[in-house]
Design a protein around this motif. Structure first.
Motif, short mmCIF file in Angstrom:
data_model
loop_
_atom_site.label_atom_id
_atom_site.label_comp_id
_atom_site.label_asym_id
_atom_site.label_seq_id
_atom_site.Cartn_x
_atom_site.Cartn_y
_atom_site.Cartn_z
N HIS A 185 -5.80 -2.09 -5.00
CA HIS A 185 -4.93 -2.98 -3.98
C HIS A 185 -5.83 -3.89 -3.33
O HIS A 185 -5.30 -4.49 -2.13
CB HIS A 185 -4.15 -1.94 -3.04
CG HIS A 185 -2.86 -1.33 -3.60
ND1 HIS A 185 -3.07 -0.15 -4.17
CD2 HIS A 185 -1.75 -1.68 -3.71
CE1 HIS A 185 -2.00 0.37 -4.52
NE2 HIS A 185 -0.97 -0.83 -4.27
N LEU B 78 -4.76 -6.97 -7.53
CA LEU B 78 -3.43 -6.61 -7.29
C LEU B 78 -2.63 -7.32 -8.57
O LEU B 78 -1.47 -6.88 -8.69
CB LEU B 78 -2.97 -7.43 -6.11
CG LEU B 78 -3.10 -6.58 -4.85
CD1 LEU B 78 -3.32 -7.37 -3.66
CD2 LEU B 78 -2.48 -5.43 -4.57
N GLY B 81 -1.30 -3.79 -11.73
CA GLY B 81 -0.97 -2.73 -10.84
C GLY B 81 -0.94 -1.33 -11.74
O GLY B 81 -1.04 -1.37 -13.20
N GLY B 102 1.13 -0.44 -0.44
CA GLY B 102 1.08 -1.44 -1.41
C GLY B 102 1.67 -2.87 -1.41
O GLY B 102 0.95 -3.89 -1.45
N VAL B 103 2.78 -3.01 -0.46
CA VAL B 103 3.39 -4.23 -0.19
C VAL B 103 2.68 -5.03 0.78
O VAL B 103 2.37 -6.27 0.71
CB VAL B 103 4.91 -4.07 0.06
CG1 VAL B 103 5.59 -5.35 0.24
CG2 VAL B 103 5.73 -3.31 -0.91
N ARG B 106 -0.20 -6.49 -0.91
CA ARG B 106 0.09 -7.89 -1.92
C ARG B 106 0.41 -9.21 -0.97
O ARG B 106 0.38 -10.06 -1.41
CB ARG B 106 1.33 -7.43 -2.73
CG ARG B 106 1.76 -8.23 -3.80
CD ARG B 106 0.81 -8.75 -4.68
NE ARG B 106 1.37 -9.45 -6.06
CZ ARG B 106 0.46 -9.78 -6.91
NH1 ARG B 106 -0.78 -9.27 -7.04
NH2 ARG B 106 1.07 -10.34 -7.87
N ARG B 152 5.92 1.86 -6.13
CA ARG B 152 4.76 1.11 -5.54
C ARG B 152 4.23 0.20 -6.60
O ARG B 152 4.08 -1.18 -6.13
CB ARG B 152 3.71 2.09 -5.04
CG ARG B 152 2.44 1.61 -4.37
CD ARG B 152 1.62 2.49 -3.80
NE ARG B 152 0.80 3.20 -5.06
CZ ARG B 152 0.00 4.37 -4.81
NH1 ARG B 152 -0.23 4.63 -3.86
NH2 ARG B 152 -0.65 4.78 -5.74
N ASN B 156 5.04 -4.63 -6.49
CA ASN B 156 4.01 -5.59 -6.15
C ASN B 156 4.00 -6.63 -7.20
O ASN B 156 3.24 -7.46 -7.33
CB ASN B 156 2.58 -4.91 -6.21
CG ASN B 156 2.32 -4.41 -4.69
OD1 ASN B 156 3.16 -4.46 -3.82
ND2 ASN B 156 0.86 -3.69 -4.79
#
Lengths: 277, 300
Positions: A185, B78, B81, B102-103, B106, B152, B156
């Motif tokens: 991430h 990112l 994934g 995660g969002v 991103r 998740r 993204n």
């Protein structure tokens, strides 16, 4: 008895043990002989003086009531309320402990992240850790030249090791999957440290903090007996010099109660940061 | 023209602990097109996971490289994934927080409400709604945890979605349900997926194309088998399709026999490109060209 919950039954048993114990203690103290019953010889050899003996619990309870109903009086250097004495001790413990945490947790993080740092620092930690904190006292008094600061230093040095080792251990043991989640991430090193590694290692770190506060509270009593002036440790020693055993017993109980409260606080913190995998 | 994802002469060697080197795979070369669902199938220990880690950017290859969308893959991103086999949810966060985590990474510019709304939408797509999303992962079943992990990853919109044996730890019934859900979510997107598995039926159900890997050391991607079964597919219907058992038998033969025979030797060629393979038993005479559902484009 059968119908009661486990907790109620345990509480009843605790109360019975307390009452039974106090009763045995009360009855095992021989009553003080009165002057009239003494022979002339006994009177001449000082037998009429009130003999210093272990006080019965009834006296301790009366003493506790007196002390706790006015805990913050200050009638000169050798006569302060129990609240003031305990306050001084807690202030010293928390100051030394906070300084130790300030150093041990970031340093433990670094050691845990870097296998090289871990191996390089390990010999020093292993030698310094088993030293009784009171052994530092003469050196601290000589270098710092201040008894108050020396007591805080002794707390600092005794509480740093469990926090340092547990932080390093906890950080080193963070599962690589979680670190990989941070990596995929695109979290930076600082963000990874705070959002992934810190919460993952928190239960181990807080366990270290809990062990440290326990040790710090054990050590402060001994340290204050040495440096004198104020504090619950000094109070115990001072009352011993006054041969006031009732006060000694009362302050021993207070040390236990405060220690339990400190431990409970960290127990609650531990529950907050705990997680199930 | 280069495919969307191009794996070029990828080589991985590890020290074998006796002073020598162990070559896991050498000069592996293959491509994945945009929007394609590619599954890599092989025995454990053949280096599938190593390829996956290199694609994710979590490991560096000894030689060769990966180019995605014209850019060399260097380190995690990112844009790629990953759904790991062991879910890799953060156990101290709630289900919802695991997805918003995660969002938010991103879309750092989004407001908290936007992030939450987006996460809730994707959790809903995998069937997680209501109270469940506030539970901790430890209070969920294995299947539900993997759903969170899939949500998740999809939330993204990565350019490439990597699935590392995502259903390996689940029981057969749960696996079937989640495979269906994965197909459903994937069907609505143009998501490029690269997945590892050692389950043949799962591979046939999901893939546009299956890459077959020989056993290690010196493992190579030997064949690229096109799955000539039209979409949308369902587990109960594909077994009726005339191509199903033909493809399945081919895969079983490969894993059972040929993966061993072809293992352990260098091929001598510079690039180990997989041999394209197309098995189609549907006779065009029975079924006019116009009525056949369109097959997806295939590389090579």
């Amino acid at each position: 008895m059968q119908g009661l919950s486990l907790n109620t039954r345990a509480a009843i048993m605790s109360v019975l043990l307390l009452v039974g114990g106090l009763l045995v203690w009360e009855l095992s103290i021989p009553a003080q002989q009165t002057v009239g019953e003494l022979t002339e010889y006994e009177r001449l050899t000082g037998g009429g003086e009130a003999r210093a003996g272990v006080p019965p619990p009834s006296q301790v309870i009366v003493k506790a009531w007196e002390e706790l109903s006015n805990p913050f009086y200050d009638a000169g250097p050798n006569d302060k309320g129990i609240g003031i004495q305990i306050g001084y001790s807690i202030y010293r413990v928390l100051t030394g402990y906070a300084l130790a945490a300030l150093i041990a947790i970031p340093l433990g993080f670094l050691i845990g992240m870097s296998p090289v740092a871990y191996r390089a620092l390990n010999p020093f930690i292993q030698v310094l850790r088993p030293i009784s904190p009171l052994a530092w006292m003469p050196l601290a008094l000589f270098i710092i030249q201040d008894s108050e600061a020396s007591a805080i230093f002794v707390i600092f040095i005794c509480s740093i090791w469990p926090m340092l080792l547990n932080t390093a251990f906890g950080v080193a043991g963070v599962r690589s999957d979680w670190v990989n989640v941070a990596k995929t991430h695109e979290l930076g090193p600082l963000k990874t440290a705070f959002t992934v590694i810190l919460p993952a290692a928190a239960p181990t770190i807080v366990t270290g903090m809990r062990i440290s506060i326990g040790i710090a509270w054990l050590v402060i009593v001994a340290a204050e007996m040495l440096v004198g002036g104020t504090g619950i440790g000094y109070y115990v020693w001072n009352e011993w010099n006054n041969l006031d055993l009732t006060s000694v017993i009362f302050s021993i109980l207070m040390i236990g109660v405060v220690g339990m409260l400190l431990d409970t606080m960290f127990g609650l913190l531990q529950r907050r940061v705990a997680y199930v995998e | 023209m280069k495919p969307f994802l191009s794996i070029e002469k990828l080589t991985q060697r590890f020290p074998d602990g006796k002073g020598g080197e162990l070559t896991v795979f050498e000069d592996a070369t293959f491509g994945v097109e945009k929007g394609e669902f590619v599954v890599i199938l092989g025995h454990s220990g053949c280096g599938k996971s190593t390829i996956m880690n290199i694609l994710a950017g979590l490991a560096d290859p000894t030689g060769g490289g990966v180019i995605m969308d014209g850019q060399e893959v260097k380190g995690p991103s990112l844009d790629r994934g990953v759904v790991f086999q062991n879910y890799s949810l953060l156990p101290w966060l709630s289900t919802l927080k695991n997805v918003t985590f995660g969002v938010a990474a991103r879309h750092p510019e989004w407001s908290k409400a936007q992030v939450t709304e987006h996460a809730v939408k994707y959790l809903g797509m995998v069937g997680l709604e209501g109270d469940v999303i506030h539970r901790k992962p430890s209070q969920l079943s294995g299947g539900m945890r993997q759903r969170v992990s899939i949500a998740r990853a999809f939330a993204n919109h990565p350019k490439l979605l990597l699935l590392d044996e995502p259903f390996g730890a689940l029981d057969a019934l749960t696996r079937g349900t989640i495979q269906d859900e994965l197909l459903k979510i994937w069907g609505g997107t143009e998501q490029t997926v690269f997945m590892i598995t050692h389950d043949i039926d799962e591979a046939i159900l999901l893939a546009d194309r299956i890459l077959l890997m020989t056993n290690g050391p010196f493992a190579r991607v030997a064949e690229s088998v096109e799955i000539t079964i039209p979409r949308p597919r369902s587990r109960t219907e594909i077994v009726e399709h005339p191509n199903y058992y033909a493809i399945r038998n081919h895969l079983v033969q490969f894993l059972g026999r040929r993966s061993k025979e072809m293992a352990g030797s260098r091929t001598g060629t510079d690039t180990n490109r997989p041999e394209p393979m197309r098995i189609d038993r549907t006779a065009p005479a029975d079924e006019p060209e116009s009525r056949r559902p369109p097959l997806r484009a295939v590389n090579d």
